[in-house]
Design an enzyme around this catalytic site. Structure first.
Site, short mmCIF file in Angstrom:
data_model
loop_
_atom_site.label_atom_id
_atom_site.label_comp_id
_atom_site.label_asym_id
_atom_site.label_seq_id
_atom_site.Cartn_x
_atom_site.Cartn_y
_atom_site.Cartn_z
N LYS A 111 0.86 -1.19 0.00
CA LYS A 111 0.00 0.00 0.00
C LYS A 111 0.89 1.23 0.00
O LYS A 111 2.02 1.18 0.47
CB LYS A 111 -0.90 0.01 1.25
CG LYS A 111 -2.14 0.87 1.10
CD LYS A 111 -3.26 0.15 0.38
CE LYS A 111 -4.43 1.05 0.13
NZ LYS A 111 -5.60 0.32 -0.39
N GLY A 222 -20.48 6.94 2.47
CA GLY A 222 -19.46 7.23 1.44
C GLY A 222 -20.11 7.43 0.09
O GLY A 222 -21.02 6.67 -0.29
N GLY A 227 -18.62 3.81 -2.76
CA GLY A 227 -19.98 3.97 -2.24
C GLY A 227 -21.00 4.24 -3.34
O GLY A 227 -22.06 3.60 -3.39
P1 NAD Z 1 -13.10 8.05 -2.66
O1 NAD Z 1 -12.06 9.07 -2.38
O2 NAD Z 1 -13.57 7.87 -4.05
O3 NAD Z 1 -14.40 8.31 -1.74
C1 NAD Z 1 -14.38 8.45 -0.35
C2 NAD Z 1 -15.76 8.95 0.08
O4 NAD Z 1 -15.84 8.99 1.49
C3 NAD Z 1 -16.10 10.36 -0.40
O5 NAD Z 1 -17.42 10.37 -0.91
C4 NAD Z 1 -16.06 11.21 0.86
O6 NAD Z 1 -16.98 12.29 0.80
C5 NAD Z 1 -16.51 10.19 1.87
N1 NAD Z 1 -16.11 10.51 3.23
C6 NAD Z 1 -14.97 11.05 3.67
N2 NAD Z 1 -15.01 11.19 5.02
C7 NAD Z 1 -16.21 10.71 5.41
C8 NAD Z 1 -16.85 10.57 6.65
N3 NAD Z 1 -16.26 10.95 7.77
N4 NAD Z 1 -18.07 10.03 6.66
C9 NAD Z 1 -18.69 9.64 5.52
N5 NAD Z 1 -18.13 9.74 4.32
C10 NAD Z 1 -16.91 10.28 4.27
O7 NAD Z 1 -12.53 6.67 -2.06
P2 NAD Z 1 -12.95 5.20 -2.46
O8 NAD Z 1 -12.01 4.71 -3.48
O9 NAD Z 1 -14.43 5.16 -2.70
O10 NAD Z 1 -12.60 4.40 -1.11
C11 NAD Z 1 -13.52 4.28 -0.02
C12 NAD Z 1 -13.08 3.11 0.86
O11 NAD Z 1 -13.04 1.92 0.07
C13 NAD Z 1 -11.69 3.23 1.48
O12 NAD Z 1 -11.69 2.61 2.74
C14 NAD Z 1 -10.81 2.43 0.53
O13 NAD Z 1 -9.62 1.96 1.13
C15 NAD Z 1 -11.77 1.30 0.20
N6 NAD Z 1 -11.43 0.58 -1.02
C16 NAD Z 1 -11.34 1.22 -2.22
C17 NAD Z 1 -11.06 0.49 -3.37
C18 NAD Z 1 -11.02 1.13 -4.73
O14 NAD Z 1 -10.93 0.37 -5.71
N7 NAD Z 1 -11.13 2.43 -4.85
C19 NAD Z 1 -10.84 -0.89 -3.28
C20 NAD Z 1 -10.95 -1.52 -2.05
C21 NAD Z 1 -11.26 -0.77 -0.93
#
Ligand code: NAD
Length: 415
Positions: A111, A222, A227
């Site tokens: 990571k 999210g 999300g």
């Molecule tokens: P992203 O940056 O696209 O979105 C993050 C979202 O979280 C945003 O909508 C933001 O407004 C919201 N957010 C931030 N703080 C918040 C809070 N306190 N309460 C509620 N919402 C809040 O990121 P992402 O890629 O969607 O990642 C989200 C999660 O999924 C992370 O934990 C990441 O590690 C995990 N993840 C992502 C992927 C991927 O392919 N992108 C894969 C596996 C896991």
């Protein structure tokens, strides 16, 4: 312990190792695996100088943790966030190691990250920072060594900049050094929605086993890549999204939300018009709660207030070990009491699975159709979900421990 994700991750490992029917630490190889997984292979910290638009040079702190490569090249995303630190990156890299093992893909765990609020940078500064991260790590990364990808706040465009920088430095134009690139630059069909869709396939495979109704009421924390994509996919399949949130707060409607309208609103204003707090969203009565934002959202402070039947962890580490205990309670009453948690290392492994498909396509110089990618993804996710459920039942434990056991057995075979 609760707020340090690395301590939480190590507590999960210890708990899995202590499961009597599994006996990891009683076998010689098991002991070796356990101690190896208590420590990352390599932790790298870098200082990235960026000439800001003002003309001043600012140093950003960046990281790459190569946790374990028993199964293949290190693999894992890069996070840009003001609170990102080495412990968070280490936890995420550890979970990646297990996630790849659960998904049954030949990759290890890694990571990366940068401590930065990317919203405060201009596009020019963001590009310089991203190219700088790659430049400082280009000697340790590589298609057969360590292959990063996107995570929170990192986009296909950022992956393209990094890929281009790597190609300039090394001459390798295969694109296989980094995944999550845009489609025109060697990216894979289906990568954008892969994590949400993978989570949906896992949900489908376990829906009946966990006694969920055909049409579920779903609350999602999210509104980002994971999300929002998950919300759209669940809705397309006839489920009702009763609440969704961004960092400012949540929008709730028990009759179901109009996602297109919310997306337009977010584009226009930069945030959702909340009528509920994020905390209230987590405590809603619903069939499935989907944390899709950050770690440590469900802790011992609020676990008792959860009213969902199932928690589908699309974020990494959203439930702390203490909260896990509170939510789980006893297996004997599995369909009555307790809340089933479909753990992150299974539920969100669709992202890395399609990343792996992208890497394979780049190495072979091929481009697979979306139909083929989605078929392969569904197959992998369904198989992983069924195996995790089987391991949990065999060992009379919860799904997180079921997933740990599956992963540890697969990793143990490589020692
Ligand atoms: P992203 O940056 O696209 O979105 C993050 C979202 O979280 C945003 O909508 C933001 O407004 C919201 N957010 C931030 N703080 C918040 C809070 N306190 N309460 C509620 N919402 C809040 O990121 P992402 O890629 O969607 O990642 C989200 C999660 O999924 C992370 O934990 C990441 O590690 C995990 N993840 C992502 C992927 C991927 O392919 N992108 C894969 C596996 C896991």
């Amino acid at each position: 312990m609760e707020q340090n994700p690395y301590k939480n991750a190590m507590a999960q490992l210890k708990k899995a190792a202590e499961i009597k029917s599994f006996n990891l630490t009683e076998q010689k190889k098991g002991k070796e695996l356990f101690v190896r997984l208590e420590n990352p292979d390599r932790e790298i910290r870098i200082s990235i100088p960026v000439e800001m638009d003002s003309g001043d040079t600012h140093i950003f702190e960046g990281y790459r943790v190569e946790y374990n490569n028993l199964l293949g090249p290190y693999k894992g995303g890069i996070r840009y966030h003001q609170d990102t630190n080495i412990d968070e990156v280490k936890a995420l890299a550890f979970w990646m190691t297990l996630k790849c093992a659960v998904a049954g893909i030949p990759m290890g765990g890694g990571k990366g990250g940068v401590t930065v609020d990317p919203k405060k940078l201009s596009k020019n500064e963001l590009e310089k920072l991203s190219r700088g991260w790659m430049r400082m790590l280009s000697d340790v990364l590589g298609p057969k060594k360590d292959v990063p990808a996107p995570d929170v706040n990192t986009t296909p465009e950022i992956m393209d900049w990094m890929n281009d920088e790597y190609a300039k430095i090394t001459g390798d134009k295969s694109g296989a050094v980094i995944t999550g690139k845009s489609l025109g630059k060697g990216g894979s069909e289906g990568r954008g929605m892969a994590t949400g869709l993978g989570g949906f396939y896992v949900f489908q495979a376990l829906q009946k086993k966990l006694d969920l109704p055909d049409k579920c009421a779903i609350a999602i924390q999210g509104f980002g890549n994971v999300g929002l994509n998950a919300a759209k996919i669940f809705k397309e399949h006839g489920h009702t999204i009763i609440a969704i949130s961004d960092s400012k707060g949540a929008v709730y409607d028990k009759n179901g939300l109009d996602l297109e309208k919310l997306e337009e609103e977010k584009k226009k204003n930069g945030f959702l018009s909340a009528n509920m707090t994020n905390r209230e969203l987590l405590e809603l009565k619903c069939d499935v709660l989907v944390p899709a934002a950050f770690e440590n959202q469900i802790t011992k402070e609020n676990a008792d207030k959860m009213k969902a039947k199932v928690i589908l962890e699309l974020a990494n580490g959203p439930v702390t070990p203490e909260a896990d205990e509170i939510l789980w309670r006893k297996i004997e009453s599995m369909y009555e009491k307790g809340i089933w948690i479909i753990p992150d290392i299974l539920a969100n492994s669709g992202g890395v699975t399609v990343s792996y498909f992208e890497w394979e396509q780049n190495l072979r110089g091929e481009h697979w159709s979306e139909k083929e990618i989605l078929r392969k993804l569904k197959e992998k996710m369904t198989e992983a979900a069924e195996k995790v459920f089987e391991k949990a039942m065999e060992n009379k434990t919860n799904l997180r421990m079921g997933a740990f056991i599956l992963a540890l057995q697969r990793l143990g075979e490589k020692i």
